[in-house]
Design an enzyme around this catalytic site. Structure first.
Site, short mmCIF file in Angstrom:
data_model
loop_
_atom_site.label_atom_id
_atom_site.label_comp_id
_atom_site.label_asym_id
_atom_site.label_seq_id
_atom_site.Cartn_x
_atom_site.Cartn_y
_atom_site.Cartn_z
CE LYS A 66 -65.69 -43.38 -4.42
NZ LYS A 66 -65.46 -43.65 -5.86
CB CYS A 86 -68.38 -46.27 -6.26
SG CYS A 86 -67.98 -47.63 -7.40
CD GLU A 102 -68.13 -43.02 -8.44
OE1 GLU A 102 -67.11 -42.59 -7.86
OE2 GLU A 102 -68.30 -44.23 -8.72
#
Length: 543
Positions: free
Chosen positions: A113, A149, A45
């Site tokens: 994300k 994540c 990430e």
């Protein structure tokens, strides 16, 4: 039979070094293709900026630099490999945490994300707009669902990816370490993969960034949640995963799995990583620390040597009238054991000079901790002078138990640039010291078995002013990490007097901790990023 080789690139970026991180990405893809025949390479990430970039994200030139980096990657990356890499990006006036997919010299797709964490050390809602749509990318017959994540820690993003047709989940991560975190992650991988019935590939960053440390442990679980491949913790490297298309779907073949390690080893590696990367990435030649003959400085010295090598570590014993002879013997013995640069600088002449200068101002007052603190502050001055002259960073040695209750001297033993033990409770200091000695002798046994003392007054022991450390740490853990009130801690069986004394010390000493050096964060709630309390406040801790 269809098969794919996916390589998890477990790398250590430098925050803000976009050109350097870009070259690291290019080199890792080249190596993955040559050594493993990679079809897919997945990087962590926000890899191009490093994680966490914090307010660097607000710099006007950030987008330009990232555009240049992505152009270079498109030009230099192997065209036969699908590269999945994390970076931030401004899109239609909004900043997103993105995963970009590069193939055959073209950026094919981007995923934003969806779940932005805003707890513990995370502050992503300050910087990013959440995405709302899944991304499923078909490559060589495999439909890859991309996650970043926190998306994996929430249920919805994985479900959306499955509903959009994903056959394999690929998640890019910058997941910081704290004690027990690796086991928590593995449990989560298994649950998430089993929920959606898809194999899951997890690629994590590694290395230290300020107080955060990233442990790696990149892994792949199958559609039932069974662990099939796991990269080592605390090691940079490339780990291949073989994915085979069967009637039931894509199945990861079993590969290397790192054996479980003791909790002490995992924590010790975190501390070594934090010190090593902070010193090296900051450009210091090495470290200098005061070696007192006590347990905290002894463990700090061992960590520094393991992080940097003995030739980059300078230890200084600074005895005064109250420094026991055995403390001086043990410090010298440890310096010999570890092979560090070592010298002795008696501080009596300097302390006496200060006392003489202050005599008229102090006339009519009783001797108290002021005189004790002079000793500590003289030591701090000497260490900072060595730091300035030799380009060595001062490594402070106070542990979390002491920092919590203010058992430290501002501008004295708190002087320094970094603290390996800042988030390590005293009881764990002893556990780590004993574990380190099982690897090879590093800390004299007497240092571990002696009652702890600051040695600032005759026959002084820590127990004179604090509860025993087992009790102290149990109270602190409940108050700091559990946010329990004093009364709730008392109800758990702890003495009322001890509890109120400890929590009042914790509250009163916030101003000290704000002026303390940064240190490795290894608990779920360290001082600093995690626990943000006002210095001046009227809160009562009882309820």
């Amino acid at each position: 039979m269809q098969d794919l080789t996916l390589v998890m690139a477990q790398l250590d970026p430098l925050v803000g070094d976009i050109p350097g991180n870009t070259e690291r990405a290019i080199e890792s893809v080249r190596e993955a293709r040559i050594e493993h025949g990679a079809d897919i390479v997945v990087l962590p990430e926000l890899f191009l900026t490093g994680y966490p970039p914090e307010d660097l994200l607000l710099r006007p030139s950030m987008e330009t630099r990232l555009r240049e980096a992505r152009s270079r990657m498109a030009e230099k990356m192997s065209r036969e490999v699908l590269v999945i890499v994390g970076y931030p990006g401004m899109r239609e006036g909004q900043r997103y945490n993105l995963a970009g997919l590069l193939y055959q010299g073209e950026w094919q797709a981007e995923y934003a994300k969806q779940a932005l964490p805003n707890y513990q050390v995370f502050d992503e809602q300050r910087y990013f707009t959440p995405g709302s749509e899944p991304l499923v990318f078909e490559y060589k017959g495999a439909k890859l669902g991309i996650l970043i994540c926190e998306d994996m820690w929430q249920e919805a993003p994985a479900r959306k990816a499955k509903q959009a047709g994903a056959e394999i989940l690929v998640t890019l991560n910058a997941s910081p370490f704290h004690q027990d975190k690796p086991a928590e992650r593995l449990t989560l991988f298994a649950e998430r993969a089993a929920e959606v019935g898809l194999p899951l590939v997890y690629v994590n960053q590694i290395g230290g960034q300020d107080e955060l440390v990233f442990d790696g442990g990149s892994a792949c679980v199958d559609a039932q949640g069974k662990l099939q491949v796991q990269a080592p913790h605390w090691q940079v490297g490339l780990m291949p995963v073989q994915l085979v298309k069967e009637k039931s779907g894509w199945v990861p073949r079993g590969g290397e799995i790192e054996p479980e390690v003791e909790a002490e080893e995992s924590l010790y590696c975190a501390l070594v990583t934090g010190v090593r990367d902070y010193v090296n990435k900051s450009g210091f030649k090495g470290v200098v620390l005061g070696l007192s003959g006590g347990i905290d400085s002894a463990l700090s010295l061992a960590i520094a040597v393991d992080a940097l090598g003995p030739e980059r570590v300078h230890a200084v014993m600074m005895p005064y009238h109250y420094t026991a002879e055995i403390s001086q013997q043990d410090a010298a013995e440890q310096a010999r054991l570890l092979g560090v640069n070592y010298e002795v600088m008696p501080i009596a002449p300097m302390v006496e000079a200060f006392s003489e200068t202050l005599a008229e101002s102090f006339a009519g007052t009783e001797r108290d901790t002021t005189e004790e603190n002079l000793q500590s502050r003289v030591r701090g001055v000497l260490l900072m002078a060595i730091s300035n002259k030799k380009g060595l960073m001062v490594l402070t040695t106070g542990n979390k138990s002491e920092m919590a209750v203010g058992y430290a001297t501002l501008y004295g033993d708190m002087v320094g640039g970094y603290n390996a033990l800042k988030d390590v409770y005293k009881t764990w200091v002893y556990r780590l010291a004993r574990w380190r000695n099982t690897q090879e002798p590093a800390i004299p046994e007497r240092v571990i078995t002696r009652p702890p003392s600051a040695e600032l007054a005759p026959d002084q022991q820590d127990s004179d002013s604090l509860p025993n450390y087992d009790t102290l740490d149990a109270i602190l853990t409940r108050y700091i990490e559990g946010d329990l009130s004093a009364e709730a801690i008392i109800e758990a069986g702890f003495p009322r007097e001890d509890v109120y004394r400890v929590v009042q010390l914790v509250d009163r000493c916030e101003y000290k901790r704000r002026q303390a050096p940064v240190g490795v964060r290894v608990t779920p709630r360290g001082f600093g990023r995690d626990r943000r309390y006002p210095i001046v406040n009227g809160w009562q801790p009882g309820e």
